[in-house]
Scaffold this motif. Sequence first.
Motif, short mmCIF file in Angstrom:
data_model
loop_
_atom_site.label_atom_id
_atom_site.label_comp_id
_atom_site.label_asym_id
_atom_site.label_seq_id
_atom_site.Cartn_x
_atom_site.Cartn_y
_atom_site.Cartn_z
N SER A 30 1.12 -1.50 0.01
CA SER A 30 0.22 0.18 -0.09
C SER A 30 1.05 1.35 0.13
O SER A 30 0.22 2.48 -0.50
N GLY A 31 2.46 0.82 -0.74
CA GLY A 31 3.05 2.56 0.03
C GLY A 31 2.73 3.53 -1.52
O GLY A 31 1.87 2.39 -2.43
N PRO A 32 3.05 4.31 -1.61
CA PRO A 32 3.71 5.11 -2.82
C PRO A 32 4.31 4.98 -4.03
O PRO A 32 3.67 5.38 -5.43
N VAL A 33 4.92 3.90 -4.06
CA VAL A 33 5.89 3.33 -5.04
C VAL A 33 5.48 3.02 -6.33
O VAL A 33 5.26 3.19 -7.16
N PRO A 34 4.97 1.36 -5.72
CA PRO A 34 4.22 0.60 -7.06
C PRO A 34 3.37 1.68 -7.80
O PRO A 34 3.30 0.69 -9.10
N GLU A 35 2.13 1.26 -7.38
CA GLU A 35 1.15 2.30 -8.24
C GLU A 35 1.16 3.17 -9.40
O GLU A 35 0.69 3.06 -10.68
N ARG A 36 2.34 4.35 -7.88
CA ARG A 36 2.51 5.28 -9.17
C ARG A 36 3.88 5.02 -10.14
O ARG A 36 3.29 5.45 -10.84
N ILE A 37 4.48 4.26 -9.99
CA ILE A 37 5.91 3.76 -10.97
C ILE A 37 4.71 2.58 -11.96
O ILE A 37 5.42 3.28 -13.34
N ASN A 38 4.01 2.12 -12.03
CA ASN A 38 3.61 1.34 -12.71
C ASN A 38 2.65 2.21 -13.87
O ASN A 38 2.43 1.98 -14.74
N GLY A 39 1.86 2.89 -13.09
CA GLY A 39 0.89 3.96 -13.39
C GLY A 39 1.76 4.89 -15.02
O GLY A 39 1.19 5.22 -16.18
N ARG A 40 2.87 5.74 -14.27
CA ARG A 40 3.58 6.12 -14.85
C ARG A 40 4.08 5.86 -16.19
O ARG A 40 4.17 5.78 -17.86
N LEU A 41 4.53 4.34 -16.22
CA LEU A 41 5.29 3.40 -17.12
C LEU A 41 4.12 3.46 -17.55
O LEU A 41 4.55 2.88 -19.34
N ALA A 42 2.40 3.03 -17.21
CA ALA A 42 1.22 2.47 -18.40
C ALA A 42 1.50 4.21 -19.05
O ALA A 42 1.10 3.67 -19.96
N MET A 43 1.21 5.12 -18.24
CA MET A 43 1.00 6.65 -19.34
C MET A 43 1.44 6.04 -20.93
O MET A 43 1.56 6.29 -21.82
N ILE A 44 3.07 6.30 -20.29
CA ILE A 44 3.71 6.44 -21.42
C ILE A 44 3.72 5.03 -22.58
O ILE A 44 3.64 6.03 -23.34
N GLY A 45 3.30 3.96 -21.55
CA GLY A 45 3.71 2.94 -22.99
C GLY A 45 2.78 3.18 -23.69
O GLY A 45 2.51 2.24 -24.92
N PHE A 46 1.22 2.88 -22.86
CA PHE A 46 0.14 3.72 -23.69
C PHE A 46 0.50 3.74 -24.36
O PHE A 46 -0.06 4.55 -26.38
N VAL A 47 0.55 5.52 -24.85
CA VAL A 47 0.68 6.31 -26.13
C VAL A 47 2.35 6.31 -26.96
O VAL A 47 1.34 6.54 -27.83
N ALA A 48 2.92 5.41 -25.87
CA ALA A 48 3.94 5.60 -27.14
C ALA A 48 3.87 4.15 -28.37
O ALA A 48 3.93 4.79 -29.07
N ALA A 49 2.82 3.00 -27.88
CA ALA A 49 2.33 1.64 -28.72
C ALA A 49 0.81 1.83 -29.60
O ALA A 49 1.54 1.94 -30.79
N LEU A 50 0.53 3.54 -28.84
CA LEU A 50 -0.66 4.15 -30.44
C LEU A 50 0.22 4.67 -31.48
O LEU A 50 -0.30 4.76 -32.40
#
Length: 179
Positions: free
Chosen positions: A77-97
């Motif tokens: 429940s810490g601040p790191v896992p979801e925040r970093i995964n979310g940032r990577l997903a945002m970059i990955g989604f835009v880059a993939a499209l």
Amino acid sequence: MAASSAMQSILSSPLTRVTNRSSVNQFLVPTCFVPHLSRNATMPVRCMAGQNEQKGQEPTPRAPKVSTKFSDLFSFSGPVPERINGRLAMIGFVAALGQEFYTGQDVFAQIANGGIPWFLATSILLSSASLIPLFKGISAESKSDGVMTSDAEMWNGRFAMLGLVALAVTEYVKGGTLI
């Protein structure tokens, strides 16, 4: 302790055994010993919290203490896992499209044609950039105001994760690119 013994001596005194109940309050203490304040009496109250600050200046808000321990930051429940995964997903989604629109390759072809080194480089760069402020004790909530809040970033990351998975599943089922 002194107040307790004083109250016991008042309550045990012979004056408290008054038979006329109109002049005695609920503790059987004669009303001559109890100070009377009118119902609308004003009592000045002074706040002592900002005593060290100069008058006319707004008090500086204190940031909450944030743990900088590795185990607290990377906990479930810490601040790191979801925040970093979310940032990577945002970059990955835009880059993939973007890459799909530019080259016409689906997500799986992009990964197979040299996407893994780009993914690793982006992950390392973004993770280290996200961890440095957290290890210094700066929380993401303290820097969020206006439209760019930490809650908005979390929701955008969640939607990007769902979008990336939906893109990959749709392209797999369809057997080709989405665009």
